[in-house]
Design an enzyme around this catalytic site. Structure first.
Site, PDB file in Angstrom:
ATOM      1  N   ARG A  53       4.598   6.855  15.052  1.00 60.88           N
ATOM      2  CA  ARG A  53       4.566   7.069  13.394  1.00 60.88           C
ATOM      3  C   ARG A  53       3.898   8.695  13.507  1.00 60.88           C
ATOM      4  O   ARG A  53       2.917   8.776  14.063  1.00 60.88           O
ATOM      5  CB  ARG A  53       3.915   6.506  12.474  1.00 60.88           C
ATOM      6  CG  ARG A  53       4.110   6.727  11.025  1.00 60.88           C
ATOM      7  CD  ARG A  53       3.325   5.723  10.081  1.00 60.88           C
ATOM      8  NE  ARG A  53       2.104   6.039   9.785  1.00 60.88           N
ATOM      9  CZ  ARG A  53       1.242   5.692   9.034  1.00 60.88           C
ATOM     10  NH1 ARG A  53       1.626   4.514   8.244  1.00 60.88           N
ATOM     11  NH2 ARG A  53      -0.089   6.331   8.847  1.00 60.88           N
ATOM     12  N   HIS A  66       4.708   0.449   0.232  1.00 62.43           N
ATOM     13  CA  HIS A  66       5.507  -0.275   1.342  1.00 62.43           C
ATOM     14  C   HIS A  66       4.620  -1.413   1.908  1.00 62.43           C
ATOM     15  O   HIS A  66       3.483  -1.562   1.804  1.00 62.43           O
ATOM     16  CB  HIS A  66       6.110   0.608   2.503  1.00 62.43           C
ATOM     17  CG  HIS A  66       4.945   1.328   3.066  1.00 62.43           C
ATOM     18  ND1 HIS A  66       4.291   2.416   2.565  1.00 62.43           N
ATOM     19  CD2 HIS A  66       4.432   1.168   4.226  1.00 62.43           C
ATOM     20  CE1 HIS A  66       3.262   2.956   3.472  1.00 62.43           C
ATOM     21  NE2 HIS A  66       3.398   2.153   4.632  1.00 62.43           N
ATOM     22  N   ASP A 102       0.067   4.889   1.934  1.00 64.48           N
ATOM     23  CA  ASP A 102      -0.768   5.372   3.058  1.00 64.48           C
ATOM     24  C   ASP A 102      -1.762   6.447   2.726  1.00 64.48           C
ATOM     25  O   ASP A 102      -1.558   7.150   2.123  1.00 64.48           O
ATOM     26  CB  ASP A 102       0.240   6.207   4.341  1.00 64.48           C
ATOM     27  CG  ASP A 102       1.035   5.325   4.614  1.00 64.48           C
ATOM     28  OD1 ASP A 102       0.991   4.204   4.880  1.00 64.48           O
ATOM     29  OD2 ASP A 102       2.174   5.839   5.228  1.00 64.48           O
ATOM     30  N   HIS A 151       0.665  -1.074  -0.059  1.00 61.48           N
ATOM     31  CA  HIS A 151       0.089   0.040   0.139  1.00 61.48           C
ATOM     32  C   HIS A 151       0.925   1.259   0.036  1.00 61.48           C
ATOM     33  O   HIS A 151       2.118   1.348   0.234  1.00 61.48           O
ATOM     34  CB  HIS A 151      -0.810  -0.123   1.375  1.00 61.48           C
ATOM     35  CG  HIS A 151      -0.066   0.512   2.535  1.00 61.48           C
ATOM     36  ND1 HIS A 151       0.619  -0.786   3.102  1.00 61.48           N
ATOM     37  CD2 HIS A 151       0.010   1.366   3.341  1.00 61.48           C
ATOM     38  CE1 HIS A 151       1.266  -0.322   3.951  1.00 61.48           C
ATOM     39  NE2 HIS A 151       0.801   1.144   4.310  1.00 61.48           N
TER      40      HIS A 151
HETATM   41  C1  SIN Z   1       2.918   1.251   7.964  1.00 61.63           C
HETATM   42  O1  SIN Z   1       2.288   0.501   6.972  1.00 61.63           O
HETATM   43  O2  SIN Z   1       2.859   2.378   7.917  1.00 61.63           O
HETATM   44  C2  SIN Z   1       3.567   0.552   8.728  1.00 61.63           C
HETATM   45  C3  SIN Z   1       5.043   0.047   8.414  1.00 61.63           C
HETATM   46  C4  SIN Z   1       5.699  -0.738   9.317  1.00 61.63           C
HETATM   47  O3  SIN Z   1       5.181  -0.977  10.479  1.00 61.63           O
HETATM   48  O4  SIN Z   1       6.819  -1.166   8.837  1.00 61.63           O
END
Ligand code: SIN
Length: 278
Positions: A266, A251, A114, A112
């Site tokens: 985050r 990612h 974000d 995906h």
């Molecule tokens: C995310 O998709 O923001 C999480 C990425 C992660 O936990 O490595």
């Protein structure tokens, strides 16, 4: 700008590329203090050129985390209704904590970018991990959407011009989450490069095509965007940071460490409406 330090005693950052298409590790930097103008200019250039930046051994607090984000834009908030990540003690920062209670899944365990379901998706996200599984696992894969676009045939590039897709947030984050239409190919505002913008978690078809064709081409593009040729797999250490550009990379957080603990925070940065290319 607030949070800018002095250039005195300046030492150039090191930028070590991780793979041909995506990722660079930044050294000679301390994110627990304000960056100087010179450092910030280098960091911005490295971000535009490398799509994802990695930092090691940075014991940052929430204020440091937010200061880094605000060099690139205002801090944004998550648009999803039901998420695996949660609130922290600071409204600007989300908590990404997974452990033996996370049997129903973790955040980001699918290809995906974000929150592309938002009319204005986040420009980037900065993930800080203070605790990682003791026996490895919990890596994150980042994949370049420039490389994915550039590997398409000229015929396919022409075919995709002007097409849009619906990004349906309800599929990922449940009822009440937004849906938004975006161009299938966008132009990155800083690099000027074209990037495929088809989020495999949120897109089921391309608009304006016969149904079977729209679904078939979307499936092909989503599969194409997962090619190992375009990606880099990042191995976390305690106090590592990954800072990715949602406009040109996808990612995938690997869920192979249950029931171990992987924990961090985050911050996401507000973006702009994705501009169609050309
Ligand atoms: C995310 O998709 O923001 C999480 C990425 C992660 O936990 O490595």
């Amino acid at each position: 700008m607030d949070g800018i330090g002095s250039n005195e005693g300046y030492r150039a950052l090191t930028v070590t590329r991780c793979s041909p298409h995506i990722g660079a590790e930044i050294g000679n930097i301390d994110l627990t203090r304000p960056l100087s103008e010179l450092e910030l200019a280098e960091l911005k250039r490295a971000f535009t050129e490398n799509l994802v930046l990695f930092f090691r051994d940075q014991k940052i607090g929430h204020d440091d985390h937010v200061r880094l984000a605000e060099y690139f834009g205002p801090v944004g908030s998550h648009v999803g209704k039901k998420t695996h990540s949660g609130h922290s003690d600071d409204p600007r920062v989300r908590r990404f904590h997974f452990d033996e209670n996370s049997f129903d899944g973790i955040s980001g365990n699918a290809w995906h970018t974000d929150q592309s379901c938002a009319p204005v998706p986040p420009l980037g996200s900065i993930l800080y991990m203070h605790t990682i599984p003791p026996n490895g696992g919990g890596d994150t894969i980042f994949v370049s959407m420039y490389a994915a676009y550039e590997a398409l045939s000229d015929r396919m590039k022409t075919y995709l011009e002007g097409l849009t897709a619906l990004h349906d947030g309800v599929l990922i984050f449940g009822d009440g989450t937004p849906r938004a239409e975006h161009p299938v190919v966008i132009r990155h505002p800083e690099s000027g490069r074209k990037s495929l913008y088809v989020n495999g978690s949120a897109v089921r078809w391309l608009n304006g095509l016969p149904k079977g064709e729209g679904i078939g081409i979307a499936r092909f593009l989503i599969e194409h965007c997962r090619s190992p040729e375009f990606f880099y797999r990042f191995r976390w250490e305690p106090h590592s940071i990954a800072f990715w550009d949602n406009r040109c990379c996808h990612h995938y957080a690997i869920n192979d460490y249950y029931p171990a603990v992987r924990s961090g925070f985050r911050v996401q940065i507000e973006g702009h409406v994705p501009p169609a290319a050309p």
